[in-house]
Design a protein around this motif. Structure first.
Motif, short mmCIF file in Angstrom:
data_model
loop_
_atom_site.label_atom_id
_atom_site.label_comp_id
_atom_site.label_asym_id
_atom_site.label_seq_id
_atom_site.Cartn_x
_atom_site.Cartn_y
_atom_site.Cartn_z
N ASN A 126 84.12 76.00 16.44
CA ASN A 126 83.26 76.49 15.36
C ASN A 126 81.84 75.96 15.48
OD1 ASN A 126 86.15 76.42 13.97
ND2 ASN A 126 84.91 77.99 13.01
N TRP A 128 79.09 75.90 12.75
CA TRP A 128 78.98 76.22 11.35
C TRP A 128 78.20 75.16 10.59
CZ3 TRP A 128 84.81 75.92 9.66
CH2 TRP A 128 85.36 74.70 10.05
N ASP A 129 77.88 75.52 9.32
CA ASP A 129 77.11 74.63 8.45
C ASP A 129 77.77 73.27 8.24
OD1 ASP A 129 75.04 76.41 8.07
OD2 ASP A 129 75.77 77.16 6.16
N ARG A 130 79.09 73.23 8.31
CA ARG A 130 79.81 71.98 8.07
C ARG A 130 79.41 70.87 9.04
NH1 ARG A 130 86.14 73.16 6.83
NH2 ARG A 130 85.85 74.33 4.92
N SER A 131 78.86 71.23 10.18
CA SER A 131 78.49 70.23 11.19
C SER A 131 77.17 69.56 10.87
CB SER A 131 78.39 70.89 12.56
OG SER A 131 79.63 71.43 12.94
N ASP A 146 74.45 80.33 5.81
CA ASP A 146 75.83 80.77 5.95
C ASP A 146 76.23 80.84 7.42
OD1 ASP A 146 74.28 82.89 6.66
OD2 ASP A 146 75.21 84.35 5.34
N ASN A 148 78.32 80.44 10.42
CA ASN A 148 79.76 80.30 10.66
C ASN A 148 80.10 81.20 11.84
OD1 ASN A 148 82.46 79.77 10.59
ND2 ASN A 148 82.84 80.73 8.61
N GLU A 149 79.96 80.66 13.03
CA GLU A 149 80.20 81.41 14.26
C GLU A 149 81.31 80.75 15.07
OE1 GLU A 149 78.58 84.17 15.40
OE2 GLU A 149 77.24 84.29 13.69
#
Length: 193
Positions: A126, A128-131, A146, A148-149
């Protein structure tokens, strides 16, 4: 003589009457909906306010100019990136491509950071923004984008992470994490003089 046909009572034809009435009501309702959507019946759609299409010399244009946000006088500017642009976390490498601060409101600025993620793993991962987290004065902030790839094995993708920061923020640290590894990248947001 053969069985004579007996006349049917109204109870035997009631289902036929109900079916016919149901079909007629459904058809009429369909016509009403079609006529309303076509604008043939009902109230006309509300007109656009005159200030939207008024010429520049119109007096109705003045309030729109007065209502313009104060941030329109500020301009976007690039953020100076550190000399080190590649950050390897396990089998993934994050590369800083660019960063820009632009006005969002009179009190807030938008920080857009463009990155590339290279996945050197044999499995998809992933992007994504969470990183990402932005630390300003020691307080972590999550992105408002947003991103998220899914990055396929042994391939790369680019993406943009958006943070909202108070206007006038001079610096912060971009924290990047992947699985159990993490790094912190110092960024200076101040506009060039």
């Amino acid at each position: 003589m053969a069985d004579e046909e007996k006349p049917k009572t109204w109870w035997q034809t009631l289902p036929g009457i109900i079916t016919s009435l149901t079909a007629a009501i459904t058809a009429i309702a369909g016509l009403v909906v079609a006529f309303k959507q076509a604008g043939w019946i009902g109230s006309p759609p509300p007109a656009q306010p005159p200030s939207v299409t008024a010429p520049a010399s119109s007096s109705s244009q003045a309030p729109a100019v007065a209502a313009a946000p104060a941030s329109s006088t500020r301009t976007s500017h690039a953020v100076t990136l550190p000399a080190m642009r590649d950050y390897k976390l396990g089998l993934v490498t994050f590369t800083l491509l660019s960063a820009e601060v632009s006005p969002q409101t009179s009190e807030k600025d938008a920080l857009r950071i463009r990155l590339r993620m290279m996945n050197n793993d044999a499995y998809d991962t992933n992007f994504w923004d969470r990183s990402f987290r932005l630390l300003v004065d020691g307080v972590p902030t999550a992105p408002e984008s947003d991103l998220n790839e899914l990055v396929r094995a042994r391939s790369a993708k680019e993406g943009t992470v958006l943070f909202v920061v108070p206007h006038g923020t001079a610096a912060g640290n971009l924290e990047v994490s992947h699985h159990d590894e993490q790094t912190s990248i110092p960024l200076a947001f101040a506009a060039p003089r």
